[in-house]
Enzyme design. Structure first.
Site: not given
Length: 246
Positions: A8, A92, A99, A101-102
């Site tokens: 992160g 998207y 991202g 991570d998302r």
């Protein structure tokens, strides 16, 4: 043994899996690896594979790739966002702009719940992603995290910057400026999350370093999962590229 890494903006978390069992885990500041220090893989003797989800930039990929090649003789597999993984589709229009991570968290939550969900990751920023019951990722929201919200009120003033995240009942008004800032910032995020969970009649799943703090203030039922991004790396069909070391 498989090493999984979640890099992160602030911290890097890692764990080693033997099958599906976590046998070792640790964390350190992301900046240390960006600056060229090795990931402190205490107790790790041998690895057959390494997987990474990162939003921390190319230096992390390069430095970790070199370390894993030199230390264990393995390549680093870097997770990527794709239009579809199994029954989960990315919301998207350009999936690569989401991202990673998302995306890992969305995949992990749908695999766990198989129902409409609101996925909240509470870190430096707070991200909120919506998933329908049939696996359609609808997009989401990004707002400053708790600390960033507080810092924005103190930046550029002569006041001492506070880091008082939460104490007591957030619905009780603060009786000092520090307390008022801390409680106001937490309640802003709580209101956003509760509104979205109610609007979409969805399962609420929370993760991230400040996730438990926020969960304690939410009246709606919420599930806390500590390692959603790492869990996403294990989802079948995730696309990986090879890291490059110099």
């Amino acid at each position: 043994m498989i090493l999984q890494i979640d890099a992160g903006n602030t911290r890097i978390k890692w764990r080693v899996l033997n099958g599906s069992q976590v046998v070792l885990q640790g964390n350190q500041l992301t900046a240390t690896v960006v600056d060229g220090e090795p990931l402190q893989l205490s107790g790790v003797a041998a690895l057959k594979q390494a997987q990474l989800s990162t939003v921390a930039g190319d230096a992390v990929v390069t430095n970790l790739s070199k370390q894993l090649h030199d230390q264990f003789g393995i390549a680093l597999h870097v997770a990527e966002v794709s239009a579809q993984v199994g029954s989960v589709s990315c919301g998207y229009s350009v999936p690569e702009k989401l991202g990673v991570d998302r995306w890992m968290a969305v995949l992990a939550v749908f695999q766990k719940t198989r129902q409409a969900s609101v996925v909240v990751d509470v870190g430096s920023a707070v991200t909120v992603d919506l998933i329908t019951g049939d696996g359609v990722h609808q997009g989401g929201y990004i707002v400053p995290g708790i600390r960033l919200l507080q810092e924005s009120l103190w930046k550029g003033t002569s006041q001492v910057k506070v880091d008082q995240l939460a104490d007591g009942n957030m619905l009780n008004p603060g009786t000092s400026t520090d307390q008022a800032v801390a409680r106001g910032c937490v309640l802003m995020l709580v209101a956003l999350i509760e509104r979205l969970a109610k609007e979409h009649s969805a399962c609420l799943v929370i993760t991230g370093g400040d996730g438990l703090l926020l969960k304690a203030q939410i009246e709606a039922h919420a599930i806390y999962c500590a390692d959603l991004v790492l869990d996403g790396l294990s989802v079948e069909g995730v696309r990986f590229s090879l890291g490059v070391h110099r």
